[in-house]
Design an enzyme around this catalytic site. Structure first.
Site, short mmCIF file in Angstrom:
data_model
loop_
_atom_site.label_atom_id
_atom_site.label_comp_id
_atom_site.label_asym_id
_atom_site.label_seq_id
_atom_site.Cartn_x
_atom_site.Cartn_y
_atom_site.Cartn_z
N GLU A 176 17.29 -0.45 10.40
CA GLU A 176 18.20 -0.31 9.31
C GLU A 176 17.40 0.61 8.13
O GLU A 176 17.08 0.30 7.22
CB GLU A 176 18.41 -1.70 8.64
CG GLU A 176 18.98 -2.66 9.41
CD GLU A 176 19.55 -3.89 8.75
OE1 GLU A 176 20.44 -4.61 9.41
OE2 GLU A 176 18.83 -4.47 7.77
N GLU A 368 22.35 -5.69 16.63
CA GLU A 368 22.21 -7.09 15.76
C GLU A 368 23.46 -7.63 15.44
O GLU A 368 24.39 -6.61 15.05
CB GLU A 368 21.28 -6.80 14.52
CG GLU A 368 19.90 -6.72 14.67
CD GLU A 368 19.07 -6.74 13.26
OE1 GLU A 368 19.74 -7.50 12.09
OE2 GLU A 368 18.30 -6.09 13.02
#
Ligand code: BG6
Length: 474
Positions: A176, A368
């Site tokens: 991320e 995810e």
């Protein structure tokens, strides 16, 4: 003529689960490991920074995966996982981050872990840096704001590439990477609230990470010609709150804030829209010609996390009210939210897959997705403890149905790894009671519990999803 579109997952679809070292391993200082930024955030990403780390906090022991990984991998094998996403804790390999020689005990641990996965035909997907920068690099160098970190990262990446080149094919560079805008200490080891940090400092740190990421792609391909190396972004998309053209433009602006990171990884250079942003915000960056050359090493695929979508509005008042929410985003009146206020939006996943594929034309990997919820351990029919987590099954089912739709739309999706296939410590809040797993871990927020593992109802459901390659989805 039969016009029915076939809706199915490709045969080689990579089903599995995703984890991060600092949220599962524990053993915070064992076998030579050093502290990381994760240890300095005992209450999660938005909590206070504690240097040195506090005496007690959940991530210190996490779910003790460091010692119990054999039992856990066996359970993942039983579910039929094709892949497991893990991260290597950089500070197990280079405890302070700047050593010349790696820590053999740390290297050996991941060797053993990969060997164990192989027993069950589970392929590793490895994140090089998942919110666990060696704390030494923060204390001694000021985190990613310092250009020297590119060299340290290069050394670390090349050591693990050489060591695991025959065991690991799929690699991700930074987890991320775009979230650094909202949580700079978590992402880059820079202290202070995002709005207080000088933007030139922040974007210089981001530039160092982007360069380090491209360098890892370069050396990774040199060392492992067969490897697939991807970038990883938080993929929650923006919607305009209303059809007001001003909201539409605000949506594009906010989407670009995030997509900038993937744009650089995929296109090998900064997108033109950033020039105006840098100029208007008086952001001055040191980007060398050598950096520009390095950035040309582009990724093989784009991976992302998906939990929710957000709304963008040009209405100042609404924006002020939204401050303090996750990513300070305005609520979408059409969506329900989880117990932690994250808005559930399965269709947004189909939208995101289409958006990213239209933009990049590269394979995508959902690394995810999942529901963080409070679970209750109860006695099941066979007398064993379990959790009747129909809410989790529904959440995952609904999202996977949309992945299948996106595949039918023509999007190339490599795989899906659900977040926290076994309960782990939460990243944003540092809690244990926010659970994502198919496997329950007996540990509470006070750190009490046996660490025993129990299969939830979703365990057999996900096993069936994998066995039927998604045919049981409704
Ligand atoms: C992602 C992170 O932001 O979301 C994970 O990559 C994190 O590390 C996950 O755990 C879920 O967030 P949380 O705060 O519920 O743990």
């Amino acid at each position: 003529m039969n016009n029915t579109v076939r809706k199915e997952f490709p045969e080689n679809f990579l089903w599995g689960g995703a984890t991060a070292a600092n949220q599962i391993e524990g053993a915070a200082l064992e076998d030579g490991k050093g502290w990381t930024t994760a240890d300095a955030l005992p209450d999660g990403v938005f909590g206070e920074v504690s240097i040195p780390p506090r005496e007690k906090y959940l991530k210190k022991d996490a779910i003790d995966f460091y010692h119990r990984y054999k039992e856990d991998i066996k359970l993942f094998g039983e579910m039929g996982f094709k892949v497991l996403r893990i991260s290597i804790a950089w500070s197990r390999i280079f405890p302070n981050g700047d050593e010349i020689e790696p820590n053999e005990k740390g290297l050996k641990y991941y060797d053993d872990l990969f060997d164990e996965m192989k027993k069950y035909n589970i392929e590793p997907i490895v994140t090089l840096s998942h919110y666990e920068l060696p704390l030494g690099l923060v204390i001694d160098y000021g985190g990613w704001s310092n250009r020297k970190l590119i060299k340290f990262f290069e050394r670390y990446a090349s050591v693990v590439f050489k060591r695991y080149k025959d065991k690991v094919k799929y690699w991700l560079t930074f987890n991320e990477i775009n979230v650094v805008l909202h949580a700079p200490f978590n992402g880059a080891g820079i202290q202070g609230k995002p709005e207080e940090i000088n933007k030139s400092v922040l974007y210089q740190a981001i530039h160092h990470q982007l360069t380090a990421s491209a360098l890892a792609v370069k050396i990774g391909h040199e060392i492992m010609p067969q490897a697939m190396i991807g970038c990883m972004i938080e993929g929650g998309p923006m919607y305009p709150l209303t059809p007001n053209p001003k909201d539409m433009l605000e949506m594009i602006r906010k989407d670009r804030e995030s997509l900038f990171f993937a744009d650089v990884h995929v296109r090998g250079k900064y997108p033109s829209y950033m020039n105006r942003y840098f100029m208007e915000n008086d952001i001055k960056l040191n980007i060398t010609n050598e950096d520009k050359e390095i950035l040309k090493n582009t990724v093989d695929f784009v991976s992302f996390s998906y939990y929710m979508s957000y709304c963008a509005t040009a209405d100042e008042e609404l924006n002020i009210q939204a401050k303090g929410n996750i990513l300070s985003a305005v609520k979408n009146p059409y969506l329900e939210e989880t117990e932690w206020g994250w808005q559930k939006d399965p269709e947004g996943l189909r939208y995101t897959l289409n958006l990213l594929y239209d933009r990049y034309q590269l394979p995508l990997f959902i690394v995810e997705n999942g529901l963080g919820a409070k679970d209750e351990l109860v006695k099941g029919e066979n007398g064993d403890f379990t959790v009747i987590d129909d809410y989790r099954i529904k959440y995952l089912n609904d999202h996977l149905v949309q992945v299948r739709e996106a595949i039918a739309d023509g999007v190339e999706v490599m795989g899906y790894t659900s977040w926290g296939p076994i309960d782990i410590v939460s990243n944003s809040t540092g809690e244990m009671r926010k659970r994502y797993g198919f496997i329950y871990v007996d540990r509470n927020d006070n750190g009490e519990g046996s660490f025993n593992r129990y299969k939830k109802k979703s365990f057999n459901w996900y096993k069936e999803v994998i066995r039927t390659n998604g045919e049981n989805l409704k």
